[in-house]
Motif scaffolding. Sequence first.
Motif, short mmCIF file in Angstrom:
data_model
loop_
_atom_site.label_atom_id
_atom_site.label_comp_id
_atom_site.label_asym_id
_atom_site.label_seq_id
_atom_site.Cartn_x
_atom_site.Cartn_y
_atom_site.Cartn_z
N ARG A 90 -25.27 3.71 -25.03
CA ARG A 90 -23.87 3.85 -25.38
C ARG A 90 -23.50 3.68 -26.68
NH1 ARG A 90 -21.30 0.38 -23.07
NH2 ARG A 90 -23.00 -1.20 -22.52
N LYS A 91 -22.29 4.42 -27.17
CA LYS A 91 -21.83 3.99 -28.50
C LYS A 91 -21.44 2.58 -28.72
CE LYS A 91 -17.03 5.49 -27.83
NZ LYS A 91 -16.16 6.56 -27.93
N GLU A 92 -21.15 2.04 -27.72
CA GLU A 92 -20.92 0.43 -27.80
C GLU A 92 -22.01 -0.33 -28.16
OE1 GLU A 92 -17.56 2.87 -25.64
OE2 GLU A 92 -19.95 2.50 -25.41
N GLU A 93 -23.01 0.49 -28.02
CA GLU A 93 -24.42 -0.31 -28.38
C GLU A 93 -24.95 0.10 -29.79
OE1 GLU A 93 -26.82 -1.08 -24.22
OE2 GLU A 93 -26.35 0.90 -24.68
N ILE A 94 -24.11 0.78 -30.56
CA ILE A 94 -24.57 1.21 -31.70
C ILE A 94 -23.69 0.68 -32.77
CG2 ILE A 94 -24.84 3.31 -33.29
CD1 ILE A 94 -26.61 3.35 -30.80
N CYS A 95 -24.60 0.33 -33.87
CA CYS A 95 -23.76 -0.20 -34.93
C CYS A 95 -24.38 0.47 -36.32
CB CYS A 95 -23.94 -1.68 -35.31
SG CYS A 95 -23.03 -2.35 -36.89
N VAL A 96 -23.52 0.72 -36.88
CA VAL A 96 -23.54 1.73 -38.24
C VAL A 96 -23.42 0.95 -39.64
CG1 VAL A 96 -23.27 3.93 -39.79
CG2 VAL A 96 -22.93 4.06 -37.13
N SER A 97 -24.44 0.89 -40.39
CA SER A 97 -24.42 -0.08 -41.50
C SER A 97 -24.52 0.29 -42.70
CB SER A 97 -25.43 -1.49 -41.27
OG SER A 97 -25.21 -2.17 -40.09
N THR A 98 -24.62 -0.13 -43.86
CA THR A 98 -24.69 0.44 -45.13
C THR A 98 -26.42 0.25 -45.56
OG1 THR A 98 -22.69 -0.74 -45.99
CG2 THR A 98 -24.13 0.02 -47.74
N GLY A 99 -27.15 1.25 -44.71
CA GLY A 99 -28.39 1.21 -45.19
C GLY A 99 -29.14 0.44 -44.17
N GLY A 100 -30.61 0.96 -44.03
CA GLY A 100 -31.11 0.21 -42.98
C GLY A 100 -31.48 -1.38 -43.34
N LYS A 101 -31.44 -1.53 -44.63
CA LYS A 101 -31.96 -2.93 -45.07
C LYS A 101 -30.87 -3.97 -44.41
CE LYS A 101 -33.53 -3.77 -49.25
NZ LYS A 101 -33.96 -4.04 -50.63
N GLN A 102 -29.43 -3.52 -44.35
CA GLN A 102 -28.50 -4.20 -44.00
C GLN A 102 -28.64 -4.49 -42.52
OE1 GLN A 102 -24.33 -3.06 -44.06
NE2 GLN A 102 -23.59 -5.18 -43.84
N VAL A 103 -28.99 -3.34 -41.64
CA VAL A 103 -29.28 -3.72 -40.21
C VAL A 103 -30.47 -4.94 -40.09
CG1 VAL A 103 -30.36 -2.43 -38.09
CG2 VAL A 103 -29.08 -1.36 -39.91
N ILE A 104 -31.33 -4.71 -40.94
CA ILE A 104 -32.49 -5.91 -40.84
C ILE A 104 -31.72 -7.21 -41.20
CG2 ILE A 104 -34.58 -6.71 -41.65
CD1 ILE A 104 -35.43 -3.81 -42.34
N TYR A 105 -31.14 -7.22 -42.11
CA TYR A 105 -30.41 -8.49 -42.68
C TYR A 105 -29.39 -9.02 -41.33
CZ TYR A 105 -27.53 -11.57 -45.57
OH TYR A 105 -27.04 -12.77 -46.02
N ASN A 106 -28.68 -8.18 -40.96
CA ASN A 106 -27.64 -8.57 -40.03
C ASN A 106 -28.47 -9.00 -38.57
OD1 ASN A 106 -25.34 -7.56 -41.28
ND2 ASN A 106 -25.27 -5.60 -40.02
N ALA A 107 -29.35 -8.35 -38.20
CA ALA A 107 -30.24 -8.84 -37.07
C ALA A 107 -30.70 -10.20 -37.12
CB ALA A 107 -31.24 -7.82 -36.64
N LEU A 108 -31.27 -10.45 -38.38
CA LEU A 108 -31.93 -11.82 -38.58
C LEU A 108 -31.00 -12.88 -38.93
CD1 LEU A 108 -35.17 -10.58 -40.52
CD2 LEU A 108 -35.01 -11.07 -38.06
N MET A 109 -29.86 -12.60 -39.71
CA MET A 109 -28.99 -13.51 -39.75
C MET A 109 -28.25 -13.90 -38.84
SD MET A 109 -28.98 -14.53 -43.09
CE MET A 109 -27.25 -15.36 -43.30
N ALA A 110 -28.04 -13.14 -37.62
CA ALA A 110 -27.23 -13.27 -36.55
C ALA A 110 -27.97 -14.14 -35.52
CB ALA A 110 -26.68 -11.96 -35.97
#
Length: 400
Positions: A90-110
């Motif tokens: 679902r769209k509620e399970e999607i997070c759009v970020s500033t590039g794929g690198k930020q996705v990795i950073y967000n996931a690990l930092m969180a």
Amino acid sequence: MSIVAERMNRILPSQTIAITQKARQLKAEGKDIISLSAGEPDFDTPDFIKQAAIEALAKGETRYTDVAGTSAVRQAVADRLNADFGLDYRKEEICVSTGGKQVIYNALMASLNAGDEVIIPAPAWVSYPDIVRLADGVPVIVQTSPENGFRLTAEQLRGAITERTKWFMINSPCNPTGAAYSEQELRALTDVLLDYPDIWIFADDIYAKLIYDGRVSKTIVQVEPRLRDRTVTMNGVSKAYAMTGWRIGFSAAPEAFTKQLIKLQSQSTSNPCSIAQAATVAAMSGPQNCVSEMREVYQTRRDLVVSRLSQVDGLECGRPDGAFYAFVSVRSLIGKKTSTGRKIASCEDFVTSLLEETGVAAVHGAAFLTPGYFRVSYATSTELLEEACRRIKRFCESLS
């Protein structure tokens, strides 16, 4: 007291970016440089995607959006994941970020606490271990072998797991090797992961659309849906749609974890660029023939590079399954000397001398956690690849 935080001592600048910048600088100085170091398509962004951005500008879509992206872009991402992989998000399970690198950073930092371990198969993209360290985690590097096509085996995965393991990261097709996991190979890994319910999986699928020889990309949740509730699937528009500068990556993950990613992003960058989001809607929902057309060109270039470099004495060049990189062994050249008398003591010495003496920029394998190799990107024109391969051949033949 130093102004610099201790955590900065844990990391290095991105070595791929550093080499690419050096190549650009030399080229700006008038040097004859062929850069095979950047992980960036040489194609222009398709016109229909650029037109969507122009229309968004004309309509005044220049304001802040929701932190995780507009409803339209999140839905477009969800729909594309369903179309490409049969994933139901679902769209509620999607997070759009500033590039794929930020996705990795967000996931690990969180998610990481001090001492938590992250299993990373090597060769691996240069930023994985540094982002883990920034998040107070411990990268656990598991070296794969060319005999297994640089693919992690189930036995290796099981052997790397400890009571501190929190994440397993997988990149298929892989940067830098181009190795892609088959459904059977992924199944062997998921069978292990099912035995460890506290381990999360990060699936870096950024090159999933760039796979060759009629192969079909598979992703972890597609192969084993029971892992859905502890998997973050990452993708983006940079590689497949030639949109590196647009800076859009996205994650699909359980809603509870996605909320944590959004919380973190709200206190860092907030939303990604609104115009780039509009372009991403077009990329995700528009015609996909542009991707297949670029993929066909990359496959032809791959065959060219593999053919040329495999004929060079001292080099060993495997056949990549996907992405746009060749990972070439120079192990038999270590210890030799260049025509100027410089000793090649490492793969870093090799690429440094190659750049300075021939003008060909590549990235040493140690940057990808695997010494003895160098990575070339074939995301450049056929003419430049032909010339680069000639220069590499002459350089290798000049070593004594």
